[in-house]
Design an enzyme around this catalytic site. Sequence first.
Site, mmCIF file in Angstrom:
data_model
loop_
_atom_site.group_PDB
_atom_site.id
_atom_site.type_symbol
_atom_site.label_atom_id
_atom_site.label_comp_id
_atom_site.label_asym_id
_atom_site.label_seq_id
_atom_site.Cartn_x
_atom_site.Cartn_y
_atom_site.Cartn_z
ATOM 1 N N GLY A 135 0.822 -1.220 0.000
ATOM 2 C CA GLY A 135 0.000 0.000 0.000
ATOM 3 C C GLY A 135 0.848 1.258 0.000
ATOM 4 N N GLY A 136 2.071 1.139 -0.527
ATOM 5 C CA GLY A 136 3.014 2.263 -0.491
ATOM 6 C C GLY A 136 2.730 3.363 -1.488
ATOM 7 C CB ALA A 137 1.021 3.652 -4.671
ATOM 8 C CB ILE A 167 0.251 6.907 5.699
ATOM 9 C CG1 ILE A 167 -0.979 7.705 6.137
ATOM 10 C CG2 ILE A 167 1.297 6.895 6.805
ATOM 11 C CD1 ILE A 167 -1.691 7.137 7.364
ATOM 12 C CG ASP A 184 -0.462 0.491 -3.904
ATOM 13 O OD1 ASP A 184 -0.325 1.146 -2.860
ATOM 14 O OD2 ASP A 184 -1.523 0.505 -4.582
ATOM 15 C CG ASP A 229 -7.899 7.262 15.904
ATOM 16 O OD1 ASP A 229 -8.335 6.880 14.801
ATOM 17 O OD2 ASP A 229 -7.900 8.465 16.248
ATOM 18 C CD GLU A 230 -11.664 6.003 11.699
ATOM 19 O OE1 GLU A 230 -12.724 5.476 11.363
ATOM 20 O OE2 GLU A 230 -11.104 6.889 11.027
ATOM 21 C CE1 TYR A 288 -9.834 2.010 7.337
ATOM 22 C CE2 TYR A 288 -10.671 3.471 9.052
ATOM 23 C CZ TYR A 288 -9.609 2.931 8.341
ATOM 24 O OH TYR A 288 -8.314 3.304 8.639
ATOM 25 C CE1 TYR A 329 -20.187 14.231 4.674
ATOM 26 C CE2 TYR A 329 -18.834 12.819 6.063
ATOM 27 C CZ TYR A 329 -19.224 13.251 4.814
ATOM 28 O OH TYR A 329 -18.663 12.680 3.708
ATOM 29 N NE ARG A 363 -13.046 11.456 13.078
ATOM 30 C CZ ARG A 363 -14.253 11.328 13.621
ATOM 31 N NH1 ARG A 363 -14.515 11.807 14.834
ATOM 32 N NH2 ARG A 363 -15.236 10.712 12.961
ATOM 33 N NE ARG A 396 -18.153 9.392 7.694
ATOM 34 C CZ ARG A 396 -16.853 9.655 7.866
ATOM 35 N NH1 ARG A 396 -16.304 9.511 9.062
ATOM 36 N NH2 ARG A 396 -16.105 10.067 6.872
#
Length: 334
Positions: free
Chosen positions: A8-10, A13, A34, A125-126, A148, A205, A212, A271
Amino acid sequence: MRTLLVTGGAGFIGSNFIQYMLGKHTEISIINLDKLTYAGNLENLKTVEHDDRYRFVEGDICNAEIVNRLVPEADVIVNFAAESHVDRSIGKPDDFIKTDIYGVFVLLEAARSNGIQRFVQISTDEVYGSREKGHFSETDPLMPSSPYAASKSGADRLVYSYYVTYRLPVVIPRSSNNFGPYQYPEKLIPLFVTNALENKKLPIYGDGLNVRDWLYVMDNCEAIELIMEQGRDGEAYNVGAGNEYSNLEITRFILDFLHKPESLMTFVEDRKGHDRRYALDIGKTCALGWKPRHSFQEAMKETIQWYCHHREWWEKLKSGEYLEYYRKQYQNRL
Ligand code: NAD
Ligand code: TYD
């Protein structure tokens, strides 16, 4: 020479992390696996694409054949690959379950059979869910609210189970909301900055009072590296900055900085299952010798300026031209 397999480097983060690591160390090489979903963007990695120590492989972490081909080359796996946008997970959770859970299982199996030195699972953290007061510590129960967050929680605990069951040396950084350059313009800050630059409405929203903890992406990269090197096997580490702001405060900061009118703010339907507040106790990570080094105000200003100076980067993404272009350019390397 140590080799990192960054998955997932593309994305946002991951691309910052790759640039950070190659910039800081001479004795490492990085393979970036990726899938190039809508969120994967090779333009994020232009500064390193010709670096001999860097190699890009287009592929899916759910594909055991590709993963098993690459993992034997690696000493360490750092898994950023995920579907990462809460709103998309509410609309269509399918790919979240596939990538964020099954994909992690495929990586773990390959790591286990190849005796990998470190498996770093980028969590969030979610996983803790929402909290009106106080801060979450790493031992608090996971109460994810969105598909998610639930898929990330599943992965987080699956990774832990590979430590308990197979003694795989895993660590699990759980960071708060990141901001900085190269963030896909669907997340709050890049969406609102780019909409404001285009004089489009900023859709807030609900009442805009959700909070956050905003962490500059470079501070997160430093934390990830430290946890990778010095974190204890099997442990999770909270990474936050204590920058608690409501969405309204973030929106006003952006509009003020860009000298845009408050009339661009528009309140829209909330949301579904919208978490009110995230907040982390970061004492455990600080005890390793980390603290966030960037002030929120300065990092926000730099970030907004980055989007001002890189219009061609986000205009392409907003218009959807980009993927077609890169698929053609990289098809020979598959
Ligand atoms: P992103 O959506 O910008 O990037 C995700 C990357 O993963 C993309 O390059 C995409 O192409 C790739 N990808 C998706 N599915 C894949 C698959 N099946 N195989 C291979 N690659 C795949 O995400 P981000 O914001 O950079 O987040 C990176 C990680 O950090 C995620 O695991 C996310 O859950 C976690 N995280 C993000 C934040 C944040 O604020 N952005 C906060 C905490 C944790
Ligand atoms: P987001 O950037 O999607 O991150 P996350 O949901 O993972 O925290 O959203 C950050 C906050 O901004 C969240 O409370 C939802 C809110 N938000 C809006 O009000 N409008 C928007 O258009 C978006 C994308 C987010």
